[in-house]
Design a protein around this motif. Structure first.
Motif, PDB file in Angstrom:
ATOM      1  N   VAL A  81      -1.142  24.805   5.142  1.00 42.78           N
ATOM      2  CA  VAL A  81       0.262  25.188   5.272  1.00 42.78           C
ATOM      3  C   VAL A  81       0.916  24.619   6.521  1.00 42.78           C
ATOM      4  O   VAL A  81       2.144  24.582   6.620  1.00 42.78           O
ATOM      5  N   VAL A  82       0.111  24.175   7.495  1.00 40.45           N
ATOM      6  CA  VAL A  82       0.657  23.612   8.732  1.00 40.45           C
ATOM      7  C   VAL A  82       0.794  22.096   8.629  1.00 40.45           C
ATOM      8  O   VAL A  82       1.864  21.537   8.880  1.00 40.45           O
ATOM      9  N   SER A  83      -0.274  21.424   8.228  1.00 37.62           N
ATOM     10  CA  SER A  83      -0.302  19.961   8.253  1.00 37.62           C
ATOM     11  C   SER A  83       0.076  19.309   6.928  1.00 37.62           C
ATOM     12  O   SER A  83       0.412  18.127   6.886  1.00 37.62           O
ATOM     13  N   GLY A  84      -0.013  20.057   5.819  1.00 34.35           N
ATOM     14  CA  GLY A  84       0.249  19.489   4.506  1.00 34.35           C
ATOM     15  C   GLY A  84      -0.920  18.691   3.944  1.00 34.35           C
ATOM     16  O   GLY A  84      -0.827  18.140   2.853  1.00 34.35           O
ATOM     17  N   GLU A  85      -2.044  18.650   4.656  1.00 37.83           N
ATOM     18  CA  GLU A  85      -3.229  17.931   4.181  1.00 37.83           C
ATOM     19  C   GLU A  85      -3.924  18.735   3.080  1.00 37.83           C
ATOM     20  O   GLU A  85      -3.738  19.958   2.985  1.00 37.83           O
ATOM     21  N   THR A  86      -4.730  18.051   2.261  1.00 36.08           N
ATOM     22  CA  THR A  86      -5.614  18.763   1.349  1.00 36.08           C
ATOM     23  C   THR A  86      -6.529  19.635   2.200  1.00 36.08           C
ATOM     24  O   THR A  86      -7.203  19.147   3.106  1.00 36.08           O
ATOM     25  N   ALA A  87      -6.564  20.923   1.925  1.00 37.62           N
ATOM     26  CA  ALA A  87      -7.090  21.899   2.877  1.00 37.62           C
ATOM     27  C   ALA A  87      -8.588  21.766   3.109  1.00 37.62           C
ATOM     28  O   ALA A  87      -9.373  21.563   2.188  1.00 37.62           O
ATOM     29  N   ASN A  88      -8.943  21.905   4.382  1.00 44.60           N
ATOM     30  CA  ASN A  88     -10.322  21.973   4.837  1.00 44.60           C
ATOM     31  C   ASN A  88     -10.312  22.894   6.047  1.00 44.60           C
ATOM     32  O   ASN A  88      -9.407  22.823   6.878  1.00 44.60           O
ATOM     33  N   TRP A  89     -11.303  23.787   6.157  1.00 46.83           N
ATOM     34  CA  TRP A  89     -11.224  24.770   7.243  1.00 46.83           C
ATOM     35  C   TRP A  89     -11.463  24.177   8.632  1.00 46.83           C
ATOM     36  O   TRP A  89     -11.373  24.879   9.635  1.00 46.83           O
ATOM     37  N   SER A  90     -11.765  22.883   8.717  1.00 48.15           N
ATOM     38  CA  SER A  90     -11.888  22.243  10.032  1.00 48.15           C
ATOM     39  C   SER A  90     -10.521  21.833  10.589  1.00 48.15           C
ATOM     40  O   SER A  90     -10.445  21.343  11.714  1.00 48.15           O
TER      41      SER A  90
END
Length: 255
Positions: A81-90
């Motif tokens: 939700v912050v970066s718009g990247e495909t989510a990864n918990w790192s």
């Protein structure tokens, strides 16, 4: 390793045990902004679900329940939700102080603004429109505790003891050192989350060192329409009273 994260003008949330809250280290709730209420949570086969109404804006409320700072790496439909990247918990997330919380109202577009979350058809979701349709329909929060800062000690010797006990000597020096220490229905089209209107939401950067590489807690809340959740058995549909041909033996007088 230091991870660049985002902190915000934190908003204190209400008391613990809010209806619809999911999580232990942190509480996560989904708040429907159009209806003005926290959505109730349904549990089914080990998962948590909420009912979304197409067109309604919503926000995700995250509250830190612990006595240490935490990092909340958040995803909607498999997208950070912050970066718009495909989510990864790192990846990056929001830093919350102890017992504090924050309302995440949309996809972050800058340090000043977000694009509002709203429930919409799967094909109109931000994830699907950006070529990532496979994980639409779930909200995720990975929670990390902050790595504790090391304790600092000062060697104690006779000279320092004599100075500490001498008349007029530096009790202030000891105080200064201490202060410097670290502190069954028919299924319809499934729901997704759209990329909505622009809103003001100011945050700043901060540093956060995670205590572990893996999250201390991962919270997931799935969402869909009421009819779909009834069709999949998550919600038990209310029983409809149906007429019977022989309801009783005697007929009352008409009124």
């Amino acid at each position: 390793m230091n991870w660049k994260t985002i902190t915000s003008a934190i908003v204190l949330c209400g008391s613990a045990g809010v209806a619809g809250a999911v999580g232990n280290l942190a509480n996560v709730t989904v708040y429907d902004r159009a209806q003005g209420r926290t959505l109730p949570v349904y549990q089914y086969e080990g998962r948590h679900y909420v009912v979304g109404k197409p067109g309604n804006e919503y926000q995700i409320r995250v509250r830190n329940r612990s006595g240490v700072d935490v990092l909340a790496v958040m995803s909607v439909d498999g997208v950070n939700v912050v970066s718009g990247e495909t989510a990864n918990w790192s990846q990056t997330g929001y830093v919350l102080g102890r017992y504090q919380g924050f309302d995440v109202k949309g996809w972050r577009k800058s340090m000043e603004r977000t694009a509002a979350f709203f429930f919409t058809e799967h094909e109109n979701s931000y994830a699907a429109r950006s070529g990532r349709p496979n994980h639409v329909g779930v909200i995720g929060v990975a929670v990390f505790r902050k790595k504790p800062e090391p304790e600092v000690f000062i060697q104690r010797d006779r000279l320092s003891d004599s100075r500490r006990e001498a008349p007029g000597a530096g009790n202030g020096a000891g105080a200064s050192a201490e202060s410097g220490a670290p502190q069954t229905a028919e299924k319809s089209t499934s729901l997704g989350t759209g990329h909505g209107r622009s809103e003001a939401s100011r945050v700043t950067y901060t540093s956060f060192e995670r205590a572990t590489r893996h999250p201390d807690e991962v919270i997931a809340i799935h969402y869909d329409t009421y009819s779909n959740l009834v069709a999949t058995g998550v919600i038990r549909a209310p029983q409809i009273a149906r007429p019977t041909p022989f309801p009783g033996q005697f007929v009352p007088d008409p009124r």
